[in-house]
Design a protein around this motif. Structure first.
Motif, PDB file in Angstrom:
ATOM      1  N   PRO A 143      39.519  -6.511 -50.744  1.00  0.00           N
ATOM      2  CA  PRO A 143      39.825  -5.475 -49.748  1.00  0.00           C
ATOM      3  C   PRO A 143      38.616  -5.050 -48.927  1.00  0.00           C
ATOM      4  O   PRO A 143      38.758  -4.510 -47.833  1.00  0.00           O
ATOM      5  N   TRP A 144      37.417  -5.281 -49.465  1.00  0.00           N
ATOM      6  CA  TRP A 144      36.190  -4.940 -48.768  1.00  0.00           C
ATOM      7  C   TRP A 144      35.331  -6.187 -48.624  1.00  0.00           C
ATOM      8  O   TRP A 144      35.218  -6.981 -49.555  1.00  0.00           O
ATOM      9  N   ALA A 145      34.710  -6.350 -47.455  1.00  0.00           N
ATOM     10  CA  ALA A 145      33.819  -7.493 -47.225  1.00  0.00           C
ATOM     11  C   ALA A 145      32.375  -7.102 -47.540  1.00  0.00           C
ATOM     12  O   ALA A 145      32.010  -5.924 -47.507  1.00  0.00           O
ATOM     13  N   GLY A 146      31.555  -8.098 -47.849  1.00  0.00           N
ATOM     14  CA  GLY A 146      30.132  -7.866 -48.035  1.00  0.00           C
ATOM     15  C   GLY A 146      29.732  -7.260 -49.366  1.00  0.00           C
ATOM     16  O   GLY A 146      28.639  -6.690 -49.482  1.00  0.00           O
ATOM     17  N   MET A 147      30.586  -7.390 -50.392  1.00  0.00           N
ATOM     18  CA  MET A 147      30.252  -6.846 -51.702  1.00  0.00           C
ATOM     19  C   MET A 147      29.364  -7.821 -52.483  1.00  0.00           C
ATOM     20  O   MET A 147      29.545  -9.039 -52.420  1.00  0.00           O
ATOM     21  N   GLU A 148      28.407  -7.279 -53.227  1.00  0.00           N
ATOM     22  CA  GLU A 148      27.550  -8.111 -54.064  1.00  0.00           C
ATOM     23  C   GLU A 148      28.240  -8.445 -55.379  1.00  0.00           C
ATOM     24  O   GLU A 148      28.134  -9.566 -55.879  1.00  0.00           O
ATOM     25  N   TYR A 149      28.922  -7.471 -55.947  1.00  0.00           N
ATOM     26  CA  TYR A 149      29.666  -7.664 -57.191  1.00  0.00           C
ATOM     27  C   TYR A 149      31.059  -7.081 -57.026  1.00  0.00           C
ATOM     28  O   TYR A 149      31.232  -6.030 -56.390  1.00  0.00           O
ATOM     29  N   GLU A 150      32.039  -7.749 -57.628  1.00  0.00           N
ATOM     30  CA  GLU A 150      33.419  -7.297 -57.523  1.00  0.00           C
ATOM     31  C   GLU A 150      34.085  -7.322 -58.890  1.00  0.00           C
ATOM     32  O   GLU A 150      33.800  -8.199 -59.711  1.00  0.00           O
ATOM     33  N   THR A 151      34.974  -6.363 -59.116  1.00  0.00           N
ATOM     34  CA  THR A 151      35.714  -6.306 -60.371  1.00  0.00           C
ATOM     35  C   THR A 151      37.153  -5.891 -60.103  1.00  0.00           C
ATOM     36  O   THR A 151      37.403  -4.944 -59.356  1.00  0.00           O
ATOM     37  N   TRP A 152      38.088  -6.613 -60.703  1.00  0.00           N
ATOM     38  CA  TRP A 152      39.496  -6.221 -60.726  1.00  0.00           C
ATOM     39  C   TRP A 152      39.819  -5.810 -62.156  1.00  0.00           C
ATOM     40  O   TRP A 152      39.503  -6.545 -63.098  1.00  0.00           O
ATOM     41  N   LYS A 153      40.425  -4.648 -62.317  1.00  0.00           N
ATOM     42  CA  LYS A 153      40.679  -4.155 -63.670  1.00  0.00           C
ATOM     43  C   LYS A 153      41.885  -3.211 -63.690  1.00  0.00           C
ATOM     44  O   LYS A 153      42.415  -2.828 -62.641  1.00  0.00           O
ATOM     45  N   ILE A 154      42.303  -2.858 -64.888  1.00  0.00           N
ATOM     46  CA  ILE A 154      43.281  -1.797 -65.087  1.00  0.00           C
ATOM     47  C   ILE A 154      42.493  -0.584 -65.562  1.00  0.00           C
ATOM     48  O   ILE A 154      41.819  -0.646 -66.594  1.00  0.00           O
ATOM     49  N   ASP A 155      42.561   0.508 -64.811  1.00  0.00           N
ATOM     50  CA  ASP A 155      41.707   1.649 -65.130  1.00  0.00           C
ATOM     51  C   ASP A 155      42.355   2.597 -66.134  1.00  0.00           C
ATOM     52  O   ASP A 155      43.422   2.331 -66.685  1.00  0.00           O
TER      53      ASP A 155
END
Length: 223
Positions: A143-155
């Motif tokens: 959803p966002w461009a230019g991220m260094e690290y990304e995580t998909w999770k269930i919060d």
């Protein structure tokens, strides 16, 4: 405790490299006896480590014995650019695997995206409604461009959440399925957060069922 679906943070890449290192160490004896065949039969990433260890020894005019290979593999720098690029490429394939795992979770209604961007001059919030065919399609794109690290999770609220880390801060997005095709009479820009949450439901329970993840602790409460 939060349930991670996929991430490319430093810990994940380090874990992939360490797994490769351990497999390469187990092949040190075979590598000393038959280097070409051992490398050709090694799995992706392990072959990168074996080749690098061999080159380091040979370039140093040393005999590539099993012991020297073992020592060199064990001392390889996990920050080596070529090794980390290979690990990142494999980890990207893991993300595609997770997309496939979640594609059978079809969505009957549009998804509301609640986001917050941490910018150099403060934070910015957003809310939008997007049509997705299934949950797998949600995590197919960032959803966002230019991220260094990304995580998909269930919060902790049982929501499907994206977290992107960049040099200016942290960007997040929460994805919830609307309970109906509409979300009320007001334009989305005029709806408060509580109204948007009431008009939608979390995707966490369906995703957790796929992976056998535990439910969030009761003390947090669900939205």
């Amino acid at each position: 405790m939060q349930n991670i679906i996929w991430t490319n943070d430093t810990g994940q890449i380090d874990a992939i490299i360490e797994e490769w290192r351990q497999e390469a160490l187990s092949l040190a004896v075979d590598m000393a006896k038959n280097p070409k065949e051992t490398v050709d039969e090694a799995t992706y990433g392990v072959d990168v480590i074996l080749n690098k260890a061999w080159k380091n020894i040979v370039d140093g005019y040393e005999i590539p014995t099993a012991q020297r290979l073992f020592e060199t593999i064990n001392s390889l720098d996990i920050l080596d650019a070529r090794i980390r690029i290979a690990a990142d490429e494999l980890n990207t394939e893991y993300r595609a695997d997770e997309q496939d795992n979640l594609r059978h979770l079809e969505l009957e209604h549009p998804v509301i995206i609640l986001g917050q961007a941490g910018l150099w001059n403060g934070s910015r919030t957003l809310a939008s409604i997007v049509d997705f065919d299934n949950v797998g399609d949600i995590i197919a794109d960032s959803p966002w461009a230019g991220m260094e690290y990304e995580t998909w999770k269930i919060d902790e609220h049982d929501d499907l959440r994206y977290v992107g880390v960049h040099h200016d801060g942290v960007n997040t997005c929460t994805f919830r399925e609307l309970k109906a095709n509409g979300h009320g009479e007001k334009p989305i820009e005029e709806c408060d957060l509580l109204a948007l949450l009431r008009a939608s439901r979390p995707l966490g329970p369906r995703v957790r069922d796929v992976y056998g993840m535990p439910a969030p602790a009761k003390k947090y409460g669900n939205r």
